[in-house]
Scaffold this motif. Structure first.
Motif, PDB file in Angstrom:
ATOM      1  N   VAL A   1       0.820  -1.201   0.000  1.00 37.12           N
ATOM      2  CA  VAL A   1       0.000   0.000   0.000  1.00 37.12           C
ATOM      3  C   VAL A   1       0.865   1.268   0.000  1.00 37.12           C
ATOM      4  CG1 VAL A   1      -1.624   1.296   1.436  1.00 37.12           C
ATOM      5  CG2 VAL A   1      -1.989  -1.119   1.032  1.00 37.12           C
ATOM      6  N   THR A   2       2.081   1.161   0.519  1.00 33.84           N
ATOM      7  CA  THR A   2       2.947   2.336   0.631  1.00 33.84           C
ATOM      8  C   THR A   2       3.731   2.649  -0.635  1.00 33.84           C
ATOM      9  OG1 THR A   2       3.297   1.507   2.839  1.00 33.84           O
ATOM     10  CG2 THR A   2       4.541   3.440   2.226  1.00 33.84           C
ATOM     11  N   ILE A   3       3.895   1.658  -1.502  1.00 34.98           N
ATOM     12  CA  ILE A   3       4.762   1.853  -2.670  1.00 34.98           C
ATOM     13  C   ILE A   3       4.442   3.125  -3.472  1.00 34.98           C
ATOM     14  CG2 ILE A   3       5.411   0.881  -4.903  1.00 34.98           C
ATOM     15  CD1 ILE A   3       5.202  -1.880  -3.655  1.00 34.98           C
ATOM     16  N   PRO A   4       3.154   3.385  -3.776  1.00 35.74           N
ATOM     17  CA  PRO A   4       2.867   4.521  -4.648  1.00 35.74           C
ATOM     18  C   PRO A   4       3.440   5.828  -4.132  1.00 35.74           C
ATOM     19  CG  PRO A   4       0.875   3.265  -4.257  1.00 35.74           C
ATOM     20  CD  PRO A   4       1.925   2.689  -3.367  1.00 35.74           C
ATOM     21  N   PHE A   5       3.501   5.940  -2.806  1.00 31.17           N
ATOM     22  CA  PHE A   5       3.916   7.182  -2.187  1.00 31.17           C
ATOM     23  C   PHE A   5       5.249   7.685  -2.717  1.00 31.17           C
ATOM     24  CE2 PHE A   5       5.638   9.579   1.465  1.00 31.17           C
ATOM     25  CZ  PHE A   5       4.715  10.602   1.434  1.00 31.17           C
TER      26      PHE A   5
ATOM     27  N   ALA B   1       9.203  -0.675  -0.776  1.00 32.98           N
ATOM     28  CA  ALA B   1       8.422  -1.626   0.005  1.00 32.98           C
ATOM     29  C   ALA B   1       9.303  -2.273   1.058  1.00 32.98           C
ATOM     30  CB  ALA B   1       7.815  -2.679  -0.923  1.00 32.98           C
ATOM     31  N   THR B   2      10.536  -2.593   0.675  1.00 35.33           N
ATOM     32  CA  THR B   2      11.454  -3.213   1.623  1.00 35.33           C
ATOM     33  C   THR B   2      11.759  -2.261   2.779  1.00 35.33           C
ATOM     34  OG1 THR B   2      12.443  -4.263  -0.295  1.00 35.33           O
ATOM     35  CG2 THR B   2      13.649  -4.449   1.777  1.00 35.33           C
ATOM     36  N   VAL B   3      12.052  -1.020   2.432  1.00 36.91           N
ATOM     37  CA  VAL B   3      12.372  -0.034   3.471  1.00 36.91           C
ATOM     38  C   VAL B   3      11.206   0.121   4.439  1.00 36.91           C
ATOM     39  CG1 VAL B   3      12.685   2.435   3.866  1.00 36.91           C
ATOM     40  CG2 VAL B   3      14.075   1.271   2.157  1.00 36.91           C
ATOM     41  N   MET B   4       9.983   0.215   3.902  1.00 33.60           N
ATOM     42  CA  MET B   4       8.840   0.415   4.773  1.00 33.60           C
ATOM     43  C   MET B   4       8.588  -0.810   5.647  1.00 33.60           C
ATOM     44  SD  MET B   4       7.891   3.485   4.524  1.00 33.60           S
ATOM     45  CE  MET B   4       6.284   3.753   5.254  1.00 33.60           C
ATOM     46  N   ALA B   5       8.796  -1.999   5.069  1.00 30.84           N
ATOM     47  CA  ALA B   5       8.596  -3.222   5.853  1.00 30.84           C
ATOM     48  C   ALA B   5       9.617  -3.307   6.982  1.00 30.84           C
ATOM     49  CB  ALA B   5       8.703  -4.444   4.941  1.00 30.84           C
ATOM     50  N   LEU B   6      10.855  -2.914   6.690  1.00 31.50           N
ATOM     51  CA  LEU B   6      11.893  -2.929   7.727  1.00 31.50           C
ATOM     52  C   LEU B   6      11.583  -1.888   8.801  1.00 31.50           C
ATOM     53  CD1 LEU B   6      15.194  -3.305   5.667  1.00 31.50           C
ATOM     54  CD2 LEU B   6      14.103  -4.995   7.146  1.00 31.50           C
ATOM     55  N   ALA B   7      11.160  -0.701   8.366  1.00 31.46           N
ATOM     56  CA  ALA B   7      10.868   0.375   9.319  1.00 31.46           C
ATOM     57  C   ALA B   7       9.785  -0.064  10.292  1.00 31.46           C
ATOM     58  CB  ALA B   7      10.451   1.636   8.573  1.00 31.46           C
TER      59      ALA B   7
ATOM     60  N   THR C   1      11.000   7.099  10.302  1.00 28.87           N
ATOM     61  CA  THR C   1      12.178   6.779   9.499  1.00 28.87           C
ATOM     62  C   THR C   1      11.771   6.282   8.121  1.00 28.87           C
ATOM     63  OG1 THR C   1      13.275   6.085  11.529  1.00 28.87           O
ATOM     64  CG2 THR C   1      14.321   5.449   9.470  1.00 28.87           C
ATOM     65  N   GLY C   2      10.798   5.360   8.116  1.00 27.45           N
ATOM     66  CA  GLY C   2      10.337   4.805   6.851  1.00 27.45           C
ATOM     67  C   GLY C   2       9.819   5.891   5.929  1.00 27.45           C
ATOM     68  N   PHE C   3       8.982   6.767   6.470  1.00 30.74           N
ATOM     69  CA  PHE C   3       8.416   7.842   5.659  1.00 30.74           C
ATOM     70  C   PHE C   3       9.510   8.780   5.132  1.00 30.74           C
ATOM     71  CE2 PHE C   3       3.783   7.818   7.109  1.00 30.74           C
ATOM     72  CZ  PHE C   3       3.347   7.527   5.834  1.00 30.74           C
TER      73      PHE C   3
END
Lengths: 378, 550
Positions: free
Chosen positions: B102-106, B533-539, B477-479
């Motif tokens: 869901v975050t990828i488009p951002f 997506a990876t960064v957000m999942a890790l965050a 951090t993710g954002f």
């Protein structure tokens, strides 16, 4: 600051740490070792020519060189490395926008120049650069007189032609063969009802090729007739896209997007990039072309005028001129340079492209764009 | 006396450093450029205002901007809230992946999203039958595509930490689920909802690239007009007038959102851990899941199209474009893709550190509760000031940089440092909106208890505020990281052709003819999406232990 041999490596050991301090003093320290401003050099020669024994004012030089380019600038890394090694300069490249944005930024920063040398002002914006005196004269040694005369922006030698190309309507030849329809050849054909709903162009208000094509129609139809011509195009189902990318990769049927329109505004060289198995299925309509010329110039107030001149000579060298087709998809101005085989076969230039002097373009440009928008967009 | 001066100085510095940063890298450049337009020859001219206000186009443009921002915000909320419920208040297999997708488009560069969306809706596209091309609806859909993630993440983060007991009590006392939601849950979530709505509104009001491609050439917003006037015509006088109008619109919207947030904020008990979160159940979660499904479709269609185009070659299907991407400089790329990834990551790390440090400082200051009314006002103004960069045109900031950061000691125009700085300013509001609801939700009694037990002010700050803030830190951090990876407004004015980031590579490839260039550009965009997506999942997993024990 930039490590030219290893563009992927951290630029210097202390970089991350210093920026991470994020205090303004930290940034000041960073600024102090960055860019041409770091080296104290005398003011540019053109602004305050101090009386010296020499008849011409001495050109400035420093150990750093800042090259300002349009956002399509690309040359082989080896060539750029070679230039840095030969001159000993620390070269910084910045690419702040397309030809129009670039020119406007140079005008805006006249009293504290963005860099030493500019590449990428084209003939659609050259008039503004010349009017505003953002570049100073330099007669390039490597440019033969004939080429200089062919491509000159004016007679003041402030802009040196580097490369050129033709902005033309491209056709999806496979589509026309399939529909057993003759391929149009002239601007007038595009308004023919036989070609209804087939053409997509990019907007002159937001795209460089769009502006070039608008100028071609002004040249072809005259200042009195071009709006009427666009009205006819509009009535014939013209589609206006925001930029080249949308027009070519979404709306055009002859490339990767496989869109609905078989006629698109692009470049004479584009068909050579659509070659599959030794044949291309697109072609440029050579009767619809505008000749675009890209220039380089020494920026007025440059801290390193000598370096700027060397860079212009470098751009005109055989090695760079031969690299330009592969990297920037433009024709080199040097006739002696050999062209890629695919270009010879698939990317011929127009015999008689539309042209207009930078002076005339600058005089009319903003009015044409606004009037065009009123007529075509409404 | 020492006891009182020390903290005052500390708080002053905590607010002063970020303010100075914002002043130098945002307010000064913008003021300088607008000033050039208003005082072209040293004397004030209102010519720009006269011509801009007299033009009927201006009214249309302002109306379109507001309509687009309001509709984009409402759509993002309508899709984001149910999705936040499903993704943060129920448990089901694959939830982590769904959150990341869901975050990828951002963070996708607008040039790619424009192409991916446009190819879907043109007359011959898979969704051509809907007749959406060039419509207002498709612009709103694209804005929702970008911004639903903001709502899901900010609201979801708070929702997951909400104490479930008040709702259970209400239910036991006989309230219907709808009534529980309206009287217990919604008021608790309100600050996060208002907060994310303010962010989304600003993003929607100042959207540029995708709006231009999808809205068609006749579509105009304040933002697109400022771009045209500044970038193409260098008509700074008219651009300045529009920039002032833009600032007024943004300020009004910020004042409204601030009023809402201060009215809605309440202290509440937060907890972490998954123990109270029930398994997914069709009867309870069915309709919310349908909306979430819609979000996934909205995200998946353009992304899927992107993947399809990255795999389609001139002669059929295959991984050729990915091979070209890895093959490096011999193909369509001028530098190895690894270098571009390296450039992107390095810039993103710097921008993230910058945004986080500034964000923690500002949010600690802003979450204080001074007794005086003036003090509270001052803090809420401080809060909103850091939101301004989201609503101001990137071209105004970019051109402003050129005429302000142009002399030693601050000649940064060709410096690599300016890119992470510009990105940190854009990421800072997101960091604040994530951290503030968490800090504001701290029960003041907790600090009082710590003080009574003998902790000094510094100790209270460290063991209560900072420990709590660290819960939001993962998401912040993710954002920040994702913003930096995808930012292409201010960055495009600072691009370095010899050290391009991944979005710059995508932009360049998409600007060239031929299957190979286009396909490789699409492949690079897919790579960027996977990285995000990876960064957000890790965050998401970056939840420090001490915060979970409370």
């Amino acid at each position: 600051m930039t490590d030219r041999q290893h563009p992927g490596r951290p630029t210097s050991p202390g970089w991350g740490r210093r920026t991470a301090m994020l205090l303004v003093p930290g940034l000041l320290a960073l600024a102090a070792c960055t860019g041409p401003a770091a080296t104290p050099t005398p003011a540019a020669s053109d602004t305050a020519p101090t009386p010296t024994t020499s008849p011409t004012p001495t050109a400035s030089e420093s150990t750093t060189l800042t090259v300002v380019t349009h956002d399509s600038f690309a040359l082989s890394q080896e060539l750029l490395d070679e230039f840095a090694a030969q001159t000993g300069y620390t070269v910084t490249y910045v690419a702040p926008g397309d030809a129009g944005s670039l020119t406007n930024q140079l005008v805006l920063t006249k009293d504290s120049p963005l860099g030493d040398v500019v590449f990428g002002i084209d003939n659609t914006f050259a008039g503004r650069a010349l009017d505003e005196d953002v570049v100073v004269p330099y007669v390039a040694e490597a440019l033969p007189e004939q080429e200089a005369a062919t491509f000159a922006a004016d007679d003041t030698h402030r802009l040196t032609p580097i490369d050129f190309g033709d902005v033309c309507i491209n056709a999806d030849l496979a589509w026309f063969a399939e529909h057993e329809l003759g391929v149009p050849t002239t601007l007038e054909d595009l308004a023919d009802p036989a070609y209804r709903d087939l053409l997509v162009v990019s907007s002159p208000a937001t795209s460089s090729p769009g502006l070039a094509f608008l100028i071609a129609t002004v040249e072809a139809q005259g200042e009195d007739g071009y709006l009427d011509y666009w009205q006819r195009l509009r009535d014939n189902g013209l589609l206006v896209a925001q930029d080249w990318t949308e027009a070519y990769t979404v709306q055009f049927s002859g490339s990767s997007g496989q869109g609905p329109r078989p006629l698109v505004l692009s470049y004479a060289t584009s068909p050579s990039f659509e070659v599959v198995d030794g044949a291309t299925h697109t072609g440029a309509l050579l009767g619809t072309c505008f000749r675009q010329v890209e220039y380089a110039g020494v920026i007025a107030g440059a801290q390193n005028e000598v370096g700027a001149q060397k860079f212009i000579e470098f751009l005109l060298s055989d090695a760079v001129q031969a690299d330009i087709p592969e990297q920037m998809y433009m024709y080199p101005v040097q006739r002696s340079v050999e062209l890629p085989a695919e270009w010879v076969e698939f990317a011929p230039l127009a015999q008689r492209p539309y042209t207009m002097t930078p002076e005339a373009i600058t005089e009319g440009r903003d009015t044409w764009i606004r009037d065009w928008a009123t007529t075509v967009i409404g | 006396m020492r006891l009182r001066v020390g903290p005052a100085l500390g708080w002053g510095a905590a607010a002063g450093v970020p303010l100075a940063f914002l002043g130098v890298f945002f307010a000064w450049p913008v003021a300088a450029l607008v000033g050039r337009g208003l005082f072209p020859d040293g004397a004030l001219t209102l010519e720009g205002f006269a011509s801009v206000l007299a033009s009927p186009r201006t009214g249309r443009v302002v109306t379109t901007t507001l309509a687009q921002a309001v509709a984009g915000t409402l759509a993002s909320l309508a899709l984001g809230l149910p999705a936040a419920w499903v993704l943060y208040r129920t448990r089901f297999p694959g939830r982590g992946i769904a959150r990341a997708v869901v975050t990828i488009p951002f963070v996708l560069p607008s040039v790619v999203v424009g192409v991916a969306f446009k190819s879907l809706v043109i007359s011959t596209g898979p969704l051509g039958f809907l007749g959406l091309d060039g419509s207002f609806a498709i612009v709103v859909a694209a804005l929702a595509f970008f911004n639903t993630a903001v709502v899901v993440r900010t609201v979801g983060g708070l929702w997951a930490g909400l104490d479930g007991r008040p709702a259970e009590v209400a239910a036991v006392l006989g309230a219907t689920p709808r009534r529980v939601f309206a009287t217990v849950t919604l008021p608790a979530l309100a600050p996060a909802i208002a907060s994310s709505a303010a962010l989304v509104f600003l993003f929607c009001a100042s959207a540029y690239g995708v709006v231009m491609v999808l809205g068609g050439p006749a579509y105009g917003t304040i933002e697109t007009e400022i771009w045209f006037l500044t970038n193409q015509l260098l008509d700074l006088t008219a651009a300045a007038a529009l920039s002032v109008i833009q600032l007024v619109v943004v300020t009004i919207s910020l004042v409204i959102s601030e009023r809402l947030q201060s009215r809605l904020t309440q202290a509440q008990r937060l907890r972490t851990g998954e123990s109270g979160i029930p398994r997914w159940r069709w009867r309870r979660d069915g309709w919310a899941t349908l909306v979430t499904g819609l979000v996934v479709v909205l995200v998946a269609l353009p992304l899927g199209n992107l993947v399809v185009r990255s795999l389609r070659t001139a002669s059929g299907w295959g991984p050729d474009h990915y091979v070209a991407l890895v093959a490096g400089p011999s193909g369509p790329l001028s530098i190895p893709v690894g270098d571009a990834i390296g450039n992107s990551l390095r810039t993103a790390v710097l921008a993230t550190v910058l945004a986080l440090v500034l964000g923690v400082l500002v949010s600690l200051v802003v979450s204080r509760r001074p007794r005086s009314r003036v003090g509270r006002r001052a803090l809420s103004v401080l809060d909103q000031v850091f939101m301004l960069p989201l609503g101001v045109s990137a071209v105004t900031v970019g051109f402003g940089f050129l005429i302000t950061l142009n002399r030693p000691p601050l000649d940064l125009r060709s410096s690599m440092a300016l890119v992470p700085i510009a990105q940190a300013i854009v990421a800072l509001p997101l960091v604040l909106r994530v951290l503030l609801p968490v800090l504001r939700a701290i029960d003041p009694r907790l600090r009082e208890a710590a003080a009574v037990l003998g902790a000094g002010p510094g100790r209270v700050l460290a063991s209560v505020d900072l420990a709590m803030a660290s819960r939001g830190l993962g998401l912040a951090t993710g954002f920040a990281f994702a913003t930096s990876l995808g930012e292409f407004g201010a960055t495009s004015f600072l691009a370095r052709p010899d050290a391009p980031t991944l979005p710059v590579v995508v932009f360049r490839l998409m600007g060239r003819p031929g299957w190979e260039n286009q396909g490789t550009g699409m492949a690079a965009a897919v790579l960027l999406a996977v990285m995000t997506a990876t960064v957000m999942a890790l965050a998401e997993r970056m939840r420090p232990m001490e915060a979970t024990t409370w």
